[in-house]
Design an enzyme around this catalytic site. Structure first.
Site, PDB file in Angstrom:
ATOM      1  N   ARG A 189       1.833  -6.057 -10.359  1.00 42.64           N
ATOM      2  CA  ARG A 189       2.234  -5.430  -9.096  1.00 42.64           C
ATOM      3  C   ARG A 189       2.560  -6.448  -8.003  1.00 42.64           C
ATOM      4  O   ARG A 189       3.097  -6.083  -6.954  1.00 42.64           O
ATOM      5  CB  ARG A 189       1.148  -4.474  -8.610  1.00 42.64           C
ATOM      6  CG  ARG A 189      -0.165  -5.152  -8.239  1.00 42.64           C
ATOM      7  CD  ARG A 189      -1.174  -4.165  -7.721  1.00 42.64           C
ATOM      8  NE  ARG A 189      -2.410  -4.840  -7.335  1.00 42.64           N
ATOM      9  CZ  ARG A 189      -3.294  -4.352  -6.475  1.00 42.64           C
ATOM     10  NH1 ARG A 189      -3.078  -3.178  -5.906  1.00 42.64           N
ATOM     11  NH2 ARG A 189      -4.394  -5.028  -6.184  1.00 42.64           N
ATOM     12  N   ASP A 211     -13.414   8.819  -6.102  1.00 40.88           N
ATOM     13  CA  ASP A 211     -12.878   7.805  -7.020  1.00 40.88           C
ATOM     14  C   ASP A 211     -13.355   8.164  -8.423  1.00 40.88           C
ATOM     15  O   ASP A 211     -14.452   7.800  -8.834  1.00 40.88           O
ATOM     16  CB  ASP A 211     -13.344   6.412  -6.621  1.00 40.88           C
ATOM     17  CG  ASP A 211     -12.588   5.313  -7.360  1.00 40.88           C
ATOM     18  OD1 ASP A 211     -11.724   5.645  -8.195  1.00 40.88           O
ATOM     19  OD2 ASP A 211     -12.863   4.123  -7.107  1.00 40.88           O
ATOM     20  N   HIS A 229      -0.060   3.948 -10.423  1.00 41.90           N
ATOM     21  CA  HIS A 229      -1.005   4.217  -9.320  1.00 41.90           C
ATOM     22  C   HIS A 229      -0.295   5.019  -8.219  1.00 41.90           C
ATOM     23  O   HIS A 229      -0.042   4.528  -7.118  1.00 41.90           O
ATOM     24  CB  HIS A 229      -1.514   2.888  -8.774  1.00 41.90           C
ATOM     25  CG  HIS A 229      -2.704   2.953  -7.878  1.00 41.90           C
ATOM     26  ND1 HIS A 229      -2.873   3.915  -6.906  1.00 41.90           N
ATOM     27  CD2 HIS A 229      -3.793   2.164  -7.806  1.00 41.90           C
ATOM     28  CE1 HIS A 229      -4.007   3.699  -6.255  1.00 41.90           C
ATOM     29  NE2 HIS A 229      -4.589   2.635  -6.790  1.00 41.90           N
ATOM     30  N   ARG A 272       0.834  -1.202   0.000  1.00 40.43           N
ATOM     31  CA  ARG A 272       0.000   0.000   0.000  1.00 40.43           C
ATOM     32  C   ARG A 272       0.873   1.259   0.000  1.00 40.43           C
ATOM     33  O   ARG A 272       1.514   1.594   0.986  1.00 40.43           O
ATOM     34  CB  ARG A 272      -0.905   0.012   1.228  1.00 40.43           C
ATOM     35  CG  ARG A 272      -1.821   1.216   1.327  1.00 40.43           C
ATOM     36  CD  ARG A 272      -2.911   1.198   0.264  1.00 40.43           C
ATOM     37  NE  ARG A 272      -3.847   0.097   0.488  1.00 40.43           N
ATOM     38  CZ  ARG A 272      -4.862  -0.185  -0.321  1.00 40.43           C
ATOM     39  NH1 ARG A 272      -5.058   0.550  -1.404  1.00 40.43           N
ATOM     40  NH2 ARG A 272      -5.662  -1.195  -0.052  1.00 40.43           N
ATOM     41  N   GLU A 282      -3.224   9.479 -10.391  1.00 37.14           N
ATOM     42  CA  GLU A 282      -2.583   8.443 -11.196  1.00 37.14           C
ATOM     43  C   GLU A 282      -2.691   8.800 -12.673  1.00 37.14           C
ATOM     44  O   GLU A 282      -3.622   9.468 -13.086  1.00 37.14           O
ATOM     45  CB  GLU A 282      -3.266   7.101 -10.944  1.00 37.14           C
ATOM     46  CG  GLU A 282      -3.498   6.805  -9.467  1.00 37.14           C
ATOM     47  CD  GLU A 282      -4.561   5.734  -9.243  1.00 37.14           C
ATOM     48  OE1 GLU A 282      -4.643   4.801 -10.076  1.00 37.14           O
ATOM     49  OE2 GLU A 282      -5.301   5.835  -8.252  1.00 37.14           O
TER      50      GLU A 282
END
Length: 283
Positions: free
Chosen positions: A88, A203, A158, A64, A258
């Protein structure tokens, strides 16, 4: 002077490459070719990337914070495959570390397909990331489709950006862009009017965006420049309390702005073709 060494993360231990250079420093997790830190040495040496104090360092678990590479798809997969793809959480190889003529340091990493990746995304491929640590942080990504069929592909850098307080952030460079609000029923397409501030759970996926965005905050600013076509703005707000690797006390310290090619900006990589994308962060 260049100083580079491998160090180890938290138990059970993930290999990390720590880069110390004349112009800046960085930390890269080999799992995911994941940038965890970037500190330019000019202007007082402030950390530009946020990493959660509760981040978990474990094989196969996304870390994270920093700059995860979300690909070869972004977000949830329609077939229920792991969110944000496999890159990732896959182990990348370090190919080279080079000192450039201006004193910046270039690190090249690669991830080749395997039986495990082809079970998720049925294409022979080669992912390559070049990280250049200098006065700015530059990420240069290439994805080679080595299969004999076209490959539908999405990706995002990200980036979790470190800020003193997300409520004080002002994001410019998205005005008059269409965005998809993923939090609203039907995921409507709306128009951004002027600069953006983040005052609640956010978001949004912005489409066909300009190359540059600037994130202004009380300690300065962070500038993003990319040749990709989408921008994603995210902060979980009080929903972070339900995220074990964030927590209610930490969401205020970052904003995700991002860059990538997602939703309408997703691409089809022709058989034998190469997708390329770059992003640069600076103060």
């Amino acid at each position: 002077m260049f100083l580079g060494r491998f160090i180890w993360g938290e138990e059970p231990g993930l290999p990390l490459l720590q880069i110390e250079g004349e112009l800046g420093s960085a930390v890269i997790a080999l799992q995911g070719a994941h940038l965890l830190s970037f500190i330019p040495k000019a202007k007082g040496g402030r950390e530009l990337l946020w990493r959660s104090p509760k981040a978990v360092f474990a094989q196969g678990k996304a870390i994270r914070g920093g700059v995860p590479l979300c690909m070869p798809w972004f977000g949830a997969h329609p077939s229920g495959l792991p969110s944000h793809g496999f890159a990732r959480v896959s182990n990348w190889d370090v190919l080279e570390v080079e000192i450039l003529s201006d004193g910046a340091i270039k690190i090249a990493l690669e991830l080749a397909d395997s039986a495990a990746t082809r079970a998720l995304w049925p294409h022979a491929c080669l992912f390559r990331l070049e990280v250049i640590v200098g006065r700015t942080l530059s990420l240069q990504l290439s994805v080679e489709n080595r299969s004999d069929t076209a490959a539908l592909f999405s990706q995002a850098f990200h980036s979790y950006l470190a800020v003193p307080d997300v409520q004080d952030v002002v994001i410019s460079g998205l005005g008059l862009c269409t965005y998809v609000d993923t939090l609203l029923d039907g995921r409507p397409r709306l128009l951004q009017e002027g600069d953006l501030s983040v005052q609640a759970l956010t978001d949004r996926v912005y489409l066909d965006v300009p190359a540059e965005q600037v994130i202004k905050h009380s300690a300065g600013q962070i500038k993003i420049v990319s040749d990709t076509h989408s921008a994603i703005v995210w902060n979980p707000w009080e929903g972070a309390a339900k995220m074990a690797d964030v927590g209610a006390e930490h969401y205020h310290g970052f904003v995700c702005v991002e860059r990538g090619d997602v939703l309408d900006n997703a691409v089809s990589i022709a058989a034998g073709g190469v997708y390329r994308a770059s992003m640069t962060l600076s103060e």
